[in-house]
Scaffold this active site. Sequence first.
Site, PDB file in Angstrom:
ATOM      1  N   GLU A  59       0.801  -1.230   0.000  1.00  0.00           N
ATOM      2  CA  GLU A  59       0.000   0.000   0.000  1.00  0.00           C
ATOM      3  C   GLU A  59       0.833   1.278   0.000  1.00  0.00           C
ATOM      4  OE1 GLU A  59       0.385  -2.255   2.417  1.00  0.00           O
ATOM      5  OE2 GLU A  59       0.297  -1.369   4.421  1.00  0.00           O
TER       6      GLU A  59
ATOM      7  N   HIS B 241      -6.070   0.476   2.708  1.00  0.00           N
ATOM      8  CA  HIS B 241      -4.975   0.913   3.579  1.00  0.00           C
ATOM      9  C   HIS B 241      -4.794   2.434   3.551  1.00  0.00           C
ATOM     10  CE1 HIS B 241      -3.067  -2.579   5.340  1.00  0.00           C
ATOM     11  NE2 HIS B 241      -2.863  -3.182   4.176  1.00  0.00           N
TER      12      HIS B 241
ATOM     13  N   GLU C 126      -3.729  -4.497   9.362  1.00  0.00           N
ATOM     14  CA  GLU C 126      -4.220  -5.528   8.439  1.00  0.00           C
ATOM     15  C   GLU C 126      -5.616  -6.048   8.777  1.00  0.00           C
ATOM     16  OE1 GLU C 126      -2.900  -5.824   5.694  1.00  0.00           O
ATOM     17  OE2 GLU C 126      -0.876  -5.024   6.021  1.00  0.00           O
TER      18      GLU C 126
ATOM     19  N   TYR D 112      -4.535 -10.526   9.798  1.00  0.00           N
ATOM     20  CA  TYR D 112      -5.525 -10.208   8.765  1.00  0.00           C
ATOM     21  C   TYR D 112      -6.893 -10.783   9.116  1.00  0.00           C
ATOM     22  CZ  TYR D 112      -1.582  -9.152   5.628  1.00  0.00           C
ATOM     23  OH  TYR D 112      -0.458  -8.617   5.060  1.00  0.00           O
TER      24      TYR D 112
ATOM     25  N   ASP E  80       9.287 -10.553   9.662  1.00  0.00           N
ATOM     26  CA  ASP E  80       9.051 -11.356   8.459  1.00  0.00           C
ATOM     27  C   ASP E  80       8.802 -12.824   8.803  1.00  0.00           C
ATOM     28  OD1 ASP E  80       9.270  -9.248   6.608  1.00  0.00           O
ATOM     29  OD2 ASP E  80      11.462  -9.369   6.671  1.00  0.00           O
TER      30      ASP E  80
ATOM     31  N   HIS F  32      -8.080  -4.060  -1.166  1.00  0.00           N
ATOM     32  CA  HIS F  32      -7.307  -4.152   0.072  1.00  0.00           C
ATOM     33  C   HIS F  32      -6.258  -3.029   0.166  1.00  0.00           C
ATOM     34  CE1 HIS F  32      -5.336  -6.388   3.410  1.00  0.00           C
ATOM     35  NE2 HIS F  32      -4.259  -5.796   2.931  1.00  0.00           N
ATOM     36  N   GLU F  33      -5.435  -2.906  -0.870  1.00  0.00           N
ATOM     37  CA  GLU F  33      -4.374  -1.888  -0.808  1.00  0.00           C
ATOM     38  C   GLU F  33      -4.965  -0.481  -0.755  1.00  0.00           C
ATOM     39  OE1 GLU F  33      -1.878  -3.277   0.084  1.00  0.00           O
ATOM     40  OE2 GLU F  33      -2.179  -5.274  -0.757  1.00  0.00           O
TER      41      GLU F  33
HETATM   42  N1  BES Z   1       1.036  -4.432   3.757  1.00  0.00           N
HETATM   43  C1  BES Z   1       0.778  -5.704   3.201  1.00  0.00           C
HETATM   44  C2  BES Z   1       2.006  -6.403   2.681  1.00  0.00           C
HETATM   45  C3  BES Z   1       3.110  -6.578   3.692  1.00  0.00           C
HETATM   46  C4  BES Z   1       2.841  -6.908   5.007  1.00  0.00           C
HETATM   47  C5  BES Z   1       4.407  -6.430   3.312  1.00  0.00           C
HETATM   48  C6  BES Z   1       3.875  -7.050   5.927  1.00  0.00           C
HETATM   49  C7  BES Z   1       5.442  -6.583   4.223  1.00  0.00           C
HETATM   50  C8  BES Z   1       5.173  -6.897   5.542  1.00  0.00           C
HETATM   51  C9  BES Z   1      -0.263  -5.628   2.089  1.00  0.00           C
HETATM   52  O1  BES Z   1      -1.265  -4.686   2.320  1.00  0.00           O
HETATM   53  C10 BES Z   1      -0.976  -6.945   2.024  1.00  0.00           C
HETATM   54  O2  BES Z   1      -1.556  -7.305   2.995  1.00  0.00           O
HETATM   55  N2  BES Z   1      -0.938  -7.633   0.891  1.00  0.00           N
HETATM   56  C11 BES Z   1      -1.649  -8.870   0.694  1.00  0.00           C
HETATM   57  C12 BES Z   1      -2.923  -8.585  -0.073  1.00  0.00           C
HETATM   58  C13 BES Z   1      -4.077  -9.468   0.247  1.00  0.00           C
HETATM   59  C14 BES Z   1      -4.364  -9.597   1.701  1.00  0.00           C
HETATM   60  C15 BES Z   1      -5.315  -8.990  -0.486  1.00  0.00           C
HETATM   61  C16 BES Z   1      -0.747  -9.802  -0.069  1.00  0.00           C
HETATM   62  O3  BES Z   1       0.369  -9.400  -0.407  1.00  0.00           O
HETATM   63  O4  BES Z   1      -1.107 -10.952  -0.314  1.00  0.00           O
HETATM   64 ZN    ZN Z   2      -2.570  -5.215   3.871  1.00  0.00          ZN
END
Ligand code: BES
Ligand code: ZN
Length: 597
Positions: free
Chosen positions: A263, A291, A310, A375, A367, A287-288
């Site tokens: 996002e 955010h 999330e 989520y 990570d 989703h993005e």
């Molecule tokens: N912010 C996250 C991605 C992220 C989280 C990157 C933690 C690094 C550390 C992003 O908004 C996300 O949740 N992406 C999901 C999308 C899905 C839930 C619709 C993804 O990447 O799968």
């Molecule tokens: Zn997210």
Amino acid sequence: MATIDPHSHYDTDQPRTRHLRLNWFVDFENRQINGSVTLELEKPSAGFFDLDTKALAIRSAYGQNGEDIPFEFGGEDPILGRRLRLDLPEGTALITIDYTTSSEAVALQWFEPELTLGKRHPFMYSQCQAIHARTIVPCQDTPRVRVSYNAAVTVPEKLAAVMSAGPAGILPERGPGTRTFLFHMPQPVPPYLFAIAVGDLQSRDLSPRARVWAEPGMVNKAAYEFGEVEQMIATAERLFGPYEWDRYDMLVLPPAFPYGGMENPRMTFLTPTVIAGDRSLVDVIAHELAHSWTGNLVTNASMDHFWLNEGFTTWAERRILDAIHGEKASALRWAIGQKALDESVARFGSDSPLTKLRTDLKGVDPDEAFSSIPYEKGARFVTLLERHAGRERFDRFMRAYINAFRFTSITTEEFLAFLEQELPGAAAAVNADAWLYRPGMPANAPIFKSEQLDELVAAAEAFAAGELPSPQQLANRDSSELLVFLQSLPRRLDRASLDWLDQNLGLTRRGNYEILVEWLTIAAGSDYEPVFERVREVLLEVGRMKYLRPLYSALGKQARTRALAREIYLQGKANYHSLSRRVIESVMEKYSEEVNS
Ligand code: BES
Ligand code: ZN
């Protein structure tokens, strides 16, 4: 001294940075960013000033009048990196640091031209969340310190640079054969939202405030796929209040991007795997985009409160889909999310502290802690509050919440205090304590029922028991329905069942990666040889961890697929993002345990 973020050296007794001036030269040959940052402090200061760095080479530091600022590094911590301690002379308001990033900077991924779509120009992009901003700029790398920024980014003249910021012009030739892109980000953001990408990029307008960027060969497909975005922005504004970031642009990255979407403000970064050709994976955009309110306006104070980002965003994403595509569509999304949640709880164990919403990640790499729990458990907790208050009242609460905390970074406890003030008794009524502070899934988890869902699960169960559905029964289903059906199948099927599925549903050739990967996971886990080549293609092409984890895990089940996985990994290793490599290696480490047991 007081630190408030387990993943930062930021010291609350020291002044905060309020603005950054970035001056970057992007060097593809050496895979480095070279240049400087000037930090503007909130007030003139003196004494120790600590920054986060990781794998940065610092050449010099000086103040506003050019006077040297002495500095020293602390010890290397494998998660946090190294503290850079500056000793500021009296009255320091500006600090300039000359530095170079390492070719190992976790935030950056670099591509040779052969690994791009067009095959003629190199490409690079950043991914700073959760704690990788410190590998591209020395900074107070905690969401508690929000900064605005300017940037001047010099790149080879054939390439374009984009950032999570507003464009502010292009200068010709700062050096021979270069162009310099200027950016300005007036809204204060946490460092994990700094973002840059450089490559052969073109754009298409989707509305007066939205556009998509991609390599030339992808940009028209992307423009079709994301054609609904203005409707989504308008819907989200109606639900959550005004969109505060001016533009909403999107960037399609190479398939090695380890996430689905990120996002970055004004410029969401996306995996090309969301481009299914039929707009069936636009929940990632919802989703993005969501955010922009929950995450970018109201931000988690540290990764211990990641569910605030999330959980609310996953709930908001489904409210947006609900408003545009109806409740049937969002009910299926909840079901698909339930599956991911169950898998994450099973992976950690239901008594693991990582299944709490409010975590304690001191000494833990964010990570490694990443999962569907913040989520999906988070979104279910928000739904309980919504059901308790009633939708109308809860929507008013959400707007008040966003308005009260816009452009700030908060903790779970700050959220709870506001909840108690606005919806007294709600937290107790839904047993917020269990949801936030205890592991596993509380007994009062909301249930999302729909007839369609029951039908699909029943069809999958019947199939598993040997009863073939008529092909039409499944062929007319949309992608989410088909995905729910596949997810409800046993993880191991016999050859005849697999033949039937692929022949009647054309699964191996699907353009929708959710369906494709679910199918390949079942087929690979069943040692079904006809898909092996497609599995290899997907694993060599795609770096999205959400797909790598199940596919590599499925390949671990039999000796010959384990050998295949090892061979594919050796072949693909150099092209994976370092985060993807870590996930695959952790999956493959478990292979040997299975053999031994
Ligand atoms: N912010 C996250 C991605 C992220 C989280 C990157 C933690 C690094 C550390 C992003 O908004 C996300 O949740 N992406 C999901 C999308 C899905 C839930 C619709 C993804 O990447 O799968
Ligand atoms: Zn997210």
